[in-house]
Design a protein around this motif. Structure first.
Motif, PDB file in Angstrom:
ATOM      1  N   SER A  81      52.113  28.346 127.067  1.00 29.36           N
ATOM      2  CA  SER A  81      52.907  28.088 126.277  1.00 29.36           C
ATOM      3  C   SER A  81      54.300  29.410 126.387  1.00 29.36           C
ATOM      4  CB  SER A  81      52.836  27.555 124.775  1.00 29.36           C
ATOM      5  OG  SER A  81      51.706  27.049 124.524  1.00 29.36           O
ATOM      6  N   ASP A 103      52.394  20.631 126.856  1.00 34.93           N
ATOM      7  CA  ASP A 103      51.379  22.078 126.309  1.00 34.93           C
ATOM      8  C   ASP A 103      50.498  21.537 125.571  1.00 34.93           C
ATOM      9  OD1 ASP A 103      50.436  23.737 125.419  1.00 34.93           O
ATOM     10  OD2 ASP A 103      52.603  24.705 124.970  1.00 34.93           O
ATOM     11  N   GLU A 104      49.643  20.695 126.142  1.00 34.55           N
ATOM     12  CA  GLU A 104      47.781  20.971 125.040  1.00 34.55           C
ATOM     13  C   GLU A 104      48.176  19.331 124.817  1.00 34.55           C
ATOM     14  OE1 GLU A 104      46.161  23.404 122.526  1.00 34.55           O
ATOM     15  OE2 GLU A 104      46.558  25.393 124.074  1.00 34.55           O
ATOM     16  N   GLN A 123      53.479  22.070 122.438  1.00 35.68           N
ATOM     17  CA  GLN A 123      51.723  22.025 121.704  1.00 35.68           C
ATOM     18  C   GLN A 123      52.271  21.155 120.669  1.00 35.68           C
ATOM     19  OE1 GLN A 123      50.083  26.040 121.997  1.00 35.68           O
ATOM     20  NE2 GLN A 123      48.521  25.097 121.434  1.00 35.68           N
TER      21      GLN A 123
HETATM   22 MG   LIG Z   1      49.576  27.875 123.445  1.00 35.08          MG
END
Ligand SMILES: [Mg+2]
Ligand SMILES: Nc1ncnc2c1ncn2[C@@H]1O[C@H](COP(=O)(O)OP(=O)(O)OP(=O)(O)O)[C@@H](O)[C@H]1O
Length: 233
Positions: free
Chosen positions: A45, A165-166, A87
């Motif tokens: 991240s 992010d994810e 995220q």
């Molecule tokens: Mg992360």
């Protein structure tokens, strides 16, 4: 498209200094789909935030389409065509889903126009019905719904470089299969590149290249089929 050259990201905690990202160099080509994976805390991240300009590199250079963006702000980078999906997305008090998508879709060449679609279709892409357009982006949305709205807003922006992010975080496995299809289609566009941070094998498997981060460094990178052992695929 994106060229990271010897990037360092150092944080200070009192007198202590910690290098979160260490001498990292990475290139992403136009048309490429790059997946970044690695253990919790490995710096994924932080790296995404460095690309978007939320974190500033302590050393090194970032080049985007031939232009040095190292000193550019988040807004300047967004205008150049970089988009980032958090995220953990944030709430926007007083803003509806429709408002957010409208703000995001100000860019000329958007995903919306490309697919000849509209907000309803865009929401459908992330598995939400049109009823969500008038919903407020507050804690009345479930975690997974908020995450989907965030992903839709990045798609609406039609950026050249999209960093997710994810995206799987909080999204159920059925919807996630559909989302994987979206990523697959996105990177087929020759002037776009997609960077997805993920722990999901289904994402890593469809990437052109997987980058494994460990302790802020690239531990390995290559085609997913060549990293089977490292990734336990
Ligand atoms: Mg992360
Ligand atoms: N501004 C900061 N100040 C202090 N420590 C930080 C800062 N930003 C990141 N870190 C630390 O750097 C490390 C990397 O964080 P990062 O969020 O990049 O990890 P990650 O690879 O995304 O992990 P995860 O898989 O859990 O999301 C963590 O140990 C985190 O606590």
């Amino acid at each position: 498209m994106l060229d990271l050259q010897n990037i360092e990201f150092v944080v200070k905690n009192g007198a202590k200094r910690r290098a979160i990202i260490q001498d990292l160099s990475l290139s992403v080509k136009a048309g490429e789909f790059v997946a970044i994976t690695g253990p919790n805390g490995s710096g994924k991240s932080s790296l995404a935030r460095l690309i978007m300009g939320i974190n500033r590199a302590s050393a090194g250079k970032l080049i985007f389409n031939g232009q040095d963006i190292t000193e550019k702000t988040i807004t300047e980078r967004a205008k150049l065509g970089i988009a980032y999906s958090f995220q953990q997305p944030v709430y926007f008090k007083g803003l509806s889903v429709r408002d957010l998508l409208q703000v995001a879709a100000t860019a000329k060449e958007t995903f919306l126009q490309d697919t000849g679609t509209d907000y309803e279709k865009l929401l459908a892409t992330v598995g939400l019905s049109q009823d969500y357009l008038e919903r407020q982006i507050d804690n009345s949305l479930s975690g997974g719904e908020l995450k989907r709205v965030e992903i839709a807003s990045v798609l609406a922006r039609g950026a050249k470089l999209m960093v997710f992010d994810e995206p799987e975080a909080g999204i159920d496995i059925w919807s996630f299969a559909r989302l994987t299809d979206v990523f697959r289609k996105l990177h087929k566009k020759p002037d776009c590149a997609v960077v997805v941070i993920s722990h999901q094998k289904s994402i890593l498997n469809i990437a052109d290249r997987v980058v494994i981060l460990k302790d802020g460094k690239i531990q390995a990178q290559g085609r997913p089929e060549d990293l089977k052992e490292e990734l336990a695929l």
